[in-house]
Design a protein around this motif. Structure first.
Motif, PDB file in Angstrom:
ATOM      1  N   MET A   1      34.339  17.578  33.804  1.00 29.31           N
ATOM      2  CA  MET A   1      34.480  18.112  32.466  1.00 29.31           C
ATOM      3  C   MET A   1      33.095  18.208  31.816  1.00 29.31           C
ATOM      4  O   MET A   1      32.251  17.333  31.997  1.00 29.31           O
ATOM      5  CB  MET A   1      35.402  17.212  31.645  1.00 29.31           C
ATOM      6  CG  MET A   1      35.736  17.802  30.305  1.00 29.31           C
ATOM      7  SD  MET A   1      37.140  16.998  29.503  1.00 29.31           S
ATOM      8  CE  MET A   1      38.496  17.780  30.357  1.00 29.31           C
ATOM      9  N   THR A   2      32.855  19.217  31.051  1.00 28.57           N
ATOM     10  CA  THR A   2      31.574  19.435  30.379  1.00 28.57           C
ATOM     11  C   THR A   2      31.427  18.484  29.193  1.00 28.57           C
ATOM     12  O   THR A   2      32.362  18.295  28.415  1.00 28.57           O
ATOM     13  CB  THR A   2      31.479  20.884  29.868  1.00 28.57           C
ATOM     14  OG1 THR A   2      31.611  21.759  30.982  1.00 28.57           O
ATOM     15  CG2 THR A   2      30.161  21.140  29.173  1.00 28.57           C
ATOM     16  N   ILE A   3      30.254  17.905  29.048  1.00 31.45           N
ATOM     17  CA  ILE A   3      29.959  17.040  27.909  1.00 31.45           C
ATOM     18  C   ILE A   3      29.571  17.921  26.714  1.00 31.45           C
ATOM     19  O   ILE A   3      28.695  18.766  26.812  1.00 31.45           O
ATOM     20  CB  ILE A   3      28.823  16.048  28.252  1.00 31.45           C
ATOM     21  CG1 ILE A   3      29.222  15.142  29.424  1.00 31.45           C
ATOM     22  CG2 ILE A   3      28.426  15.230  27.027  1.00 31.45           C
ATOM     23  CD1 ILE A   3      30.466  14.291  29.184  1.00 31.45           C
ATOM     24  N   LYS A   4      30.242  17.689  25.571  1.00 29.94           N
ATOM     25  CA  LYS A   4      30.000  18.495  24.377  1.00 29.94           C
ATOM     26  C   LYS A   4      29.278  17.734  23.267  1.00 29.94           C
ATOM     27  O   LYS A   4      28.796  18.348  22.317  1.00 29.94           O
ATOM     28  CB  LYS A   4      31.324  19.032  23.830  1.00 29.94           C
ATOM     29  CG  LYS A   4      32.005  20.030  24.740  1.00 29.94           C
ATOM     30  CD  LYS A   4      33.254  20.552  24.056  1.00 29.94           C
ATOM     31  CE  LYS A   4      33.969  21.577  24.906  1.00 29.94           C
ATOM     32  NZ  LYS A   4      35.224  22.009  24.240  1.00 29.94           N
ATOM     33  N   CYS A   5      29.275  16.408  23.345  1.00 28.12           N
ATOM     34  CA  CYS A   5      28.553  15.633  22.335  1.00 28.12           C
ATOM     35  C   CYS A   5      28.145  14.283  22.915  1.00 28.12           C
ATOM     36  O   CYS A   5      28.709  13.818  23.908  1.00 28.12           O
ATOM     37  CB  CYS A   5      29.365  15.460  21.059  1.00 28.12           C
ATOM     38  SG  CYS A   5      30.838  14.452  21.227  1.00 28.12           S
TER      39      CYS A   5
END
Length: 191
Positions: A1-5
């Motif tokens: 999953m992509t890290i957004k923060c």
């Protein structure tokens, strides 16, 4: 999953947390007694800095004013971890500081070192009345107002139990050990 923060711990992640006790063995010996007890009371605002300083002063034969003055001066001498701190300052993603710290952090360290400018949100244990990082991280996500699930929010912390607690809430974690290790490992974790 992509890290957004990014959710950043402060002490022993962005800096050497012993800065405030760097005046010799007497202060260090006292510091080592602060796990739980008086340290947690200060970090959850059951004791404010004045009351904490009175307690410390009694143990070190100093006045509360002397203790406060000493601690405020030590806040000027924080040793930040070079690469990690500069990575933090680069603001690659929306970010929050999520820290177990007393009112002294917000009143002295934040303005002195510009954390109010470099973090989108600052969540502190003294303001929230808890040292539970999972609770602090959830509050940070709410306040960041970013479309970000816990699994997309990377907590960078030097304590495994904090990462474990955040993982129970579905959060992502990165165990900070050293500045060199962070330099070599963070990019892989963000992709």
């Amino acid at each position: 999953m992509t890290i957004k923060c990014l959710l950043w711990d402060f002490g022993d992640t962005l800096c050497d947390e012993r800065f405030i006790w760097g005046a010799g063995p007497q202060w260090m010996a006292l510091y080592e007694t602060f796990d739980g007890g008086i340290g947690d009371d200060w970090s959850t605002h059951k004791l404010d800095t004045a009351a904490f300083a009175a307690e410390v002063g009694d143990r070190l034969d100093m006045s509360a004013d002397e203790v406060i003055s000493f601690m405020r001066e030590r806040c000027r001498h924080i040793r930040f971890f070079d690469f990690t701190y500069n990575f933090y300052l680069s603001r690659r993603l929306p970010q929050a500081i999520v820290t177990v710290n007393p009112d002294l952090f917000s009143e002295v360290i934040v303005p002195l070192h510009g954390f109010d400018q470099s973090a989108d949100v600052i969540v502190t244990s003294w303001e929230e009345g808890t040292i539970d990082k999972q609770v602090l991280c959830r509050l940070a996500l709410e306040r960041l107002q970013v479309d970000c699930e816990p699994a997309e929010a990377l907590l960078i912390d030097n304590k495994q139990h904090n990462l474990d607690d955040w993982a129970k809430a579905g959060g992502a974690g990165y165990l900070f050990t050293t500045d060199d290790e962070f330099r070599s490992g963070i990019e892989a974790r963000l992709t």
